[in-house]
Design an enzyme around this catalytic site. Structure first.
Site, PDB file in Angstrom:
ATOM      1  NE  ARG A  32      41.415  40.894  35.730  1.00  0.00           N
ATOM      2  CZ  ARG A  32      42.531  40.417  35.190  1.00  0.00           C
ATOM      3  NH1 ARG A  32      43.647  41.097  35.268  1.00  0.00           N
ATOM      4  NH2 ARG A  32      42.517  39.243  34.600  1.00  0.00           N
ATOM      5  NE  ARG A  45      47.450  39.168  46.783  1.00  0.00           N
ATOM      6  CZ  ARG A  45      47.891  39.096  45.536  1.00  0.00           C
ATOM      7  NH1 ARG A  45      47.222  39.630  44.565  1.00  0.00           N
ATOM      8  NH2 ARG A  45      49.006  38.457  45.248  1.00  0.00           N
ATOM      9  CE1 TYR A 160      45.521  32.206  30.886  1.00  0.00           C
ATOM     10  CE2 TYR A 160      43.125  32.293  30.790  1.00  0.00           C
ATOM     11  CZ  TYR A 160      44.354  32.928  30.747  1.00  0.00           C
ATOM     12  OH  TYR A 160      44.417  34.282  30.542  1.00  0.00           O
TER      13      TYR A 160
END
Ligand code: CP3
Length: 352
Positions: A32, A45, A160
């Site tokens: 990350r 972003r 998920y």
């Protein structure tokens, strides 16, 4: 790509460590490393949804390069997400800020599994384009910086899909695994194939190594891991292994599983911060390790953080090879200057 570029990458500290060869310095990158801890990330972003940014080759390239420019880390990690391939084949899901991946219609039956299309490289043109532009840019950074491609491992992606969102206990996922083995098997076969195609696409376009994230595998006993999960991860790793790039395999809370995750076909076993490397290394045997500074140590004074980093490097010397990393992803409130100091410390730490 020219052979000079290929050979510079081949001789990079990251790939040498992954193969267990002597290195000029301990290679370092951060899970990350591209993301919310960087102001330049938040800026590009702005107003763009996470998964939209993962389907835009230019943005992927820019975001992947940001931490390489800022820190001079020994590898770039491809900016994407473990659920991106599912999105690319039309599964109705989103990444909700502050929550994580949310799936509109959780998978519970054989019909649900059959409704998930197979992934083909043709569904991933933006991945191929981004990897190509990245590898050409990275070839000119610090004498050649490798790109690590990645995918989510079958168990973690299944969690998920079955839960419909993030979960602590993975109870519905494990209930399906224990109670409906035929559905479980079909689902794992389907997701393993998707992960393999996602990785093959990245390697075909120029990625130098891959990491298979089985972040939530630590929820399993060793027996259940071997019976219900390992064969599927092994198939993914075997397919990528035939392409000749090193394979890193990582999970969280996997003290009980490190040897088994290595046996799934990893060249490098990622160790989370809970297991000291001196305990982890005998468990992974004749493989390299990656890790594992507690990600909260960046909030301690710099000299406390670097003293603990030195302990990690020293412990790593007993392994076949050692790639320095945090023991899980960068925490969003991390001060980037602290990661810059950590990178510099690891890269200049004397190994002789
Ligand atoms: O820098 C890198 O490591 C590369 C990019 C990367 C992302 N996700 C970008 C991302 C990687 C390797 C991942 C993998 C991933 N995604 C994992 C495995 C690694 C791990 O952390 O254990 C998992 C479990 C996911 C699923 C996921 N995606 C979660 C739990 C979240 C966080 C949700 C939140 O907002 O708290 C995401 C979203 C996500 N993936 C972000 C980033 C940069 C944040 C979204 C944003 O910036 O808007």
């Amino acid at each position: 790509m020219t052979s000079a570029v290929t050979s510079a990458l081949h001789d990079s500290a990251l790939l040498k460590a992954a193969r267990g060869e002597a290195v000029p310095h301990t290679p370092v990158w951060f899970m990350r490393q591209a993301g919310r801890s960087l102001p330049e990330y938040l800026k590009v972003r702005e107003g763009i949804a996470m998964l939209d940014s993962c389907m835009d080759a230019e943005l992927i390239t820019e975001i992947t390069l940001q931490p390489v420019r800022r820190y001079g880390v020994d590898a770039a990690i491809f900016f994407s997400d473990i659920v991106l391939p599912l999105k690319a084949i039309g599964v109705d899901l989103d990444i909700v800020p502050g929550v994580g991946p949310v799936v509109a219609k959780p998978v519970r039956t054989l019909e649900d599994v059959a409704a998930i299309p197979d992934l083909t490289p043709e569904a991933l043109p933006f991945i191929t384009a981004a990897v190509r532009s990245l590898t050409s840019e990275l070839a000119g950074i610090n004498g050649g910086t490798p790109l690590i491609g990645f995918a989510g491992a079958p168990f973690t992606v299944a969690s998920y899909l079955v839960e419909g969102g993030p979960s602590k206990e993975h109870a519905k996922t494990k209930a399906l695994m224990f109670g409906a083995p035929d559905v479980w098997e079909a689902l794992m076969v389907k997701i393993a194939d998707i992960a393999a195609v996602f990785l093959e696409t990245q390697v075909a376009a120029g990625a130098s190594a891959i990491q298979l994230f089985d972040s939530w595998a630590g929820a399993l006993t060793p027996d259940d891991y071997v019976r219900h999960v390992q064969p599927h991860s092994a198939r993914v790793l075997e397919r990528v292994g035939s392409l000749g790039v090193p394979r890193i395999h990582f999970g969280v809370g996997t003290t009980n599983l490190l040897g088994l995750m290595g046996d799934a076909g990893a060249d490098v076993v990622g160790v989370d911060w809970r297991t000291p490397l001196d305990r982890a290394i005998p468990m992974v045997g004749d493989r390299a390790v990656q890790g594992n500074l507690d990600p909260t140590l960046v909030f301690a004074p710099t000299e406390v953080m670097t003293a603990r980093a030195a302990e990690v490097i020293e412990a790593g010397r007993a392994a076949k090879g050692h790639i320095f990393n945090l023991g899980h992803g960068v925490i969003p409130s991390t001060d980037p200057d602290q990661l810059a100091r950590l990178t510099e410390f690891v890269q200049s730490y004397p190994l002789d």
